[in-house]
Design an enzyme around this catalytic site. Structure first.
Site, PDB file in Angstrom:
ATOM      1  N   LYS A 174       0.802  -1.428   0.053  1.00 25.16           N
ATOM      2  CA  LYS A 174       0.045   0.002  -0.060  1.00 25.16           C
ATOM      3  C   LYS A 174       0.855   1.056   0.062  1.00 25.16           C
ATOM      4  CE  LYS A 174      -1.791  -1.558   3.713  1.00 25.16           C
ATOM      5  NZ  LYS A 174      -2.309  -1.994   5.075  1.00 25.16           N
ATOM      6  N   THR A 206      -8.364   9.423   8.183  1.00 29.82           N
ATOM      7  CA  THR A 206      -7.930   8.142   7.550  1.00 29.82           C
ATOM      8  C   THR A 206      -7.807   7.092   8.531  1.00 29.82           C
ATOM      9  OG1 THR A 206      -5.559   8.852   7.738  1.00 29.82           O
ATOM     10  CG2 THR A 206      -6.793   9.483   5.628  1.00 29.82           C
ATOM     11  N   GLY A 208      -8.341   3.799   9.952  1.00 33.25           N
ATOM     12  CA  GLY A 208      -8.781   2.404   9.372  1.00 33.25           C
ATOM     13  C   GLY A 208      -8.556   2.073   7.993  1.00 33.25           C
ATOM     14  N   THR A 209      -7.834   3.100   7.145  1.00 31.47           N
ATOM     15  CA  THR A 209      -7.709   2.819   5.720  1.00 31.47           C
ATOM     16  C   THR A 209      -7.410   1.403   5.450  1.00 31.47           C
ATOM     17  OG1 THR A 209      -5.774   4.039   5.950  1.00 31.47           O
ATOM     18  CG2 THR A 209      -7.523   5.245   5.040  1.00 31.47           C
ATOM     19  N   GLY A 210      -6.065   1.014   6.070  1.00 32.03           N
ATOM     20  CA  GLY A 210      -5.477  -0.236   5.985  1.00 32.03           C
ATOM     21  C   GLY A 210      -6.703  -1.343   5.965  1.00 32.03           C
ATOM     22  N   CYS A 211      -6.861  -1.496   7.215  1.00 32.19           N
ATOM     23  CA  CYS A 211      -8.096  -2.620   7.627  1.00 32.19           C
ATOM     24  C   CYS A 211      -9.235  -2.543   6.558  1.00 32.19           C
ATOM     25  CB  CYS A 211      -8.604  -2.144   8.889  1.00 32.19           C
ATOM     26  SG  CYS A 211      -7.387  -2.328  10.288  1.00 32.19           S
TER      27      CYS A 211
HETATM   28  N1  LIG Z   1      -4.576  10.387   1.840  1.00 30.87           N
HETATM   29  C1  LIG Z   1      -5.109   9.209   1.292  1.00 30.87           C
HETATM   30  N2  LIG Z   1      -5.584   9.478   0.066  1.00 30.87           N
HETATM   31  C2  LIG Z   1      -5.877   8.672  -0.732  1.00 30.87           C
HETATM   32  N3  LIG Z   1      -5.637   7.313  -0.441  1.00 30.87           N
HETATM   33  C3  LIG Z   1      -5.139   7.045   0.387  1.00 30.87           C
HETATM   34  C4  LIG Z   1      -4.713   8.005   1.616  1.00 30.87           C
HETATM   35  N4  LIG Z   1      -4.185   7.348   2.566  1.00 30.87           N
HETATM   36  C5  LIG Z   1      -4.147   5.971   2.398  1.00 30.87           C
HETATM   37  N5  LIG Z   1      -4.864   5.724   1.104  1.00 30.87           N
HETATM   38  C6  LIG Z   1      -5.111   4.438   0.509  1.00 30.87           C
HETATM   39  O1  LIG Z   1      -5.649   3.734   1.547  1.00 30.87           O
HETATM   40  C7  LIG Z   1      -5.065   2.237   1.422  1.00 30.87           C
HETATM   41  C8  LIG Z   1      -4.479   1.980   2.699  1.00 30.87           C
HETATM   42  O2  LIG Z   1      -3.306   2.675   2.683  1.00 30.87           O
HETATM   43  P1  LIG Z   1      -2.094   2.870   3.964  1.00 30.87           P
HETATM   44  O3  LIG Z   1      -2.636   4.350   4.460  1.00 30.87           O
HETATM   45  O4  LIG Z   1      -0.756   2.701   3.295  1.00 30.87           O
HETATM   46  O5  LIG Z   1      -2.277   1.797   4.754  1.00 30.87           O
HETATM   47  P2  LIG Z   1      -2.315   1.723   6.441  1.00 30.87           P
HETATM   48  O6  LIG Z   1      -3.781   2.392   6.887  1.00 30.87           O
HETATM   49  O7  LIG Z   1      -2.077   0.265   6.656  1.00 30.87           O
HETATM   50  O8  LIG Z   1      -1.194   2.536   6.855  1.00 30.87           O
HETATM   51  C9  LIG Z   1      -4.265   2.319   0.152  1.00 30.87           C
HETATM   52  O9  LIG Z   1      -5.046   1.947  -0.885  1.00 30.87           O
HETATM   53  C10 LIG Z   1      -3.759   3.888   0.145  1.00 30.87           C
HETATM   54  O10 LIG Z   1      -3.255   4.195  -1.154  1.00 30.87           O
HETATM   55  C1  LIG Z   2      -7.893  -3.130  16.563  1.00 29.37           C
HETATM   56  C2  LIG Z   2      -7.239  -2.457  15.693  1.00 29.37           C
HETATM   57  N1  LIG Z   2      -6.586  -3.128  14.476  1.00 29.37           N
HETATM   58  C3  LIG Z   2      -5.982  -2.200  13.498  1.00 29.37           C
HETATM   59  C4  LIG Z   2      -5.663  -1.076  13.769  1.00 29.37           C
HETATM   60  C5  LIG Z   2      -4.909  -0.566  12.668  1.00 29.37           C
HETATM   61  O1  LIG Z   2      -5.665  -0.022  11.588  1.00 29.37           O
HETATM   62  P1  LIG Z   2      -5.112   0.557  10.096  1.00 29.37           P
HETATM   63  O2  LIG Z   2      -6.052   0.448   9.248  1.00 29.37           O
HETATM   64  O3  LIG Z   2      -3.868   0.486   9.978  1.00 29.37           O
HETATM   65  O4  LIG Z   2      -5.439   2.149  10.510  1.00 29.37           O
HETATM   66  P2  LIG Z   2      -4.781   2.959  11.689  1.00 29.37           P
HETATM   67  O5  LIG Z   2      -5.218   2.701  13.049  1.00 29.37           O
HETATM   68  O6  LIG Z   2      -3.410   2.997  11.274  1.00 29.37           O
HETATM   69  O7  LIG Z   2      -5.533   4.418  11.298  1.00 29.37           O
HETATM   70  C6  LIG Z   2      -6.125  -0.449  14.644  1.00 29.37           C
HETATM   71  N2  LIG Z   2      -6.032   0.591  14.815  1.00 29.37           N
HETATM   72  N3  LIG Z   2      -6.908  -1.005  15.746  1.00 29.37           N
END
Ligand SMILES: Nc1ncnc2c1ncn2[C@@H]1O[C@H](COP(=O)(O)OP(=O)(O)O)[C@@H](O)[C@H]1O
Ligand SMILES: Cc1ncc(COP(=O)(O)OP(=O)(O)O)c(N)n1
Length: 262
Positions: A174, A206, A208-211
């Site tokens: 990602k 943003t 929880g975007t990853g989950c």
């Molecule tokens: N600010 C943003 N604008 C558009 N897409 C985003 C943004 N932040 C994350 N994404 C997208 O959300 C998904 C999760 O990305 P990321 O943020 O790298 O994961 P995590 O939440 O695990 O750190 C990916 O598809 C990424 O391209």
């Molecule tokens: C219970 C729990 N699991 C996973 C996460 C991490 O989620 P993620 O989508 O990477 O988003 P952020 O927390 O990094 O915004 C979490 N926070 N809690």
């Protein structure tokens, strides 16, 4: 036909990440969602206020209950927290022969709270990567798993190859943590790279975007889509979920799981 997906992950009381984000995403894709909770977190848009791993027996019982009666079409793992939980989850995935497994190697919440113990990284590499049909690291997680610095697109590709060599079938790196106005998500299938480029949305909401992204991939795999098709739909899902955020909470708010319609 009712497709079913199981998430094995932590609970986020604030509802934006973890089990709650996964189930909302499955539901939005009309996939029946099931859960085995590994840890309870006290969490909101301001951060993580507490982490409480569940007893191993409670996690095992949840997985067994689902496996014997409601076999999932795809499985996602999220927060696994410690070595003992990782070993259990890996053993159960093998026991039940689950193949369509999405491993989201959750390590640290955006606010900085650890969701995986540092000493458990080795267990994640050893036990979970070989079981990952799809692995969805963000850039910092890929750095930890490969033990390399990742700054350029070339380095991301090198890291994806390393992860593939560690037993992952499809690596989805990602790009949310990348620098600049354009984000690039990568898919590597062992032979070819596929790229999704999008404009970065400048918002603090943003959480929880990853989950959510990994859950969308899981829902699509449950429906029998290929890894490429699953990532393609998941990318559109997360884009809309970030564009149309709900503006709730006084910190980093959740994404909008209602925004995208298939
Ligand atoms: N600010 C943003 N604008 C558009 N897409 C985003 C943004 N932040 C994350 N994404 C997208 O959300 C998904 C999760 O990305 P990321 O943020 O790298 O994961 P995590 O939440 O695990 O750190 C990916 O598809 C990424 O391209
Ligand atoms: C219970 C729990 N699991 C996973 C996460 C991490 O989620 P993620 O989508 O990477 O988003 P952020 O927390 O990094 O915004 C979490 N926070 N809690």
């Amino acid at each position: 036909m009712v497709y079913k997906a199981l998430t094995i992950a932590g609970s986020d009381s604030g509802g934006g990440a973890g089990i709650q984000a996964d189930l909302k995403t499955f539901h939005q894709f009309r996939v029946f969602g099931m859960s085995a909770i590994t840890a309870v977190t006290a969490q909101n848009t301001l951060g993580v206020q507490g982490v409480y791993p569940l007893p191993i027996e409670a996690i095992e019982k949840q997985i067994d209950s689902i496996a014997v009666d409601l076999p999932p079409d795809a499985v996602k793992t999220g927060m696994l927290f410690n070595e003992e939980i990782i070993e259990l989850v890996a053993r159960k995935i093998k026991q039940y022969g689950w193949v369509r497994v999405v491993v989201d190697p959750v390590m640290i919440a955006k606010g900085g709270a650890p969701l995986l113990k540092q000493e458990a990284v080795k267990a994640l590499q050893r036990h979970m990567l070989p079981l990952a049909y799809v692995l969805t690291p963000n850039i910092p997680e890929a750095e930890v798993l490969t033990n390399m610095r990742i700054e350029t697109l070339e380095q991301r590709k090198e890291a994806a190859k390393k992860l593939h060599d560690m037993g992952v079938q499809y690596v989805v790196m990602k790009g949310g943590h990348g620098k600049g106005d354009e984000l690039v998500d990568l898919l590597y299938d062992g032979e070819q790279f596929y790229e999704w480029t999008s404009q970065k949305i400048y918002t603090k909401h943003t959480h929880g975007t990853g989950c959510t992204f990994a859950a969308a991939i899981t829902a699509q795999l449950a429906k029998g889509k290929t890894a490429y098709e699953a990532v393609d739909i998941a990318k559109r899902f997360i884009q809309k979920a970030i564009e149309q955020t709900l503006q709730i909470g006084s910190g980093h708010g959740p994404t909008n799981h209602w925004a995208f319609h298939e």
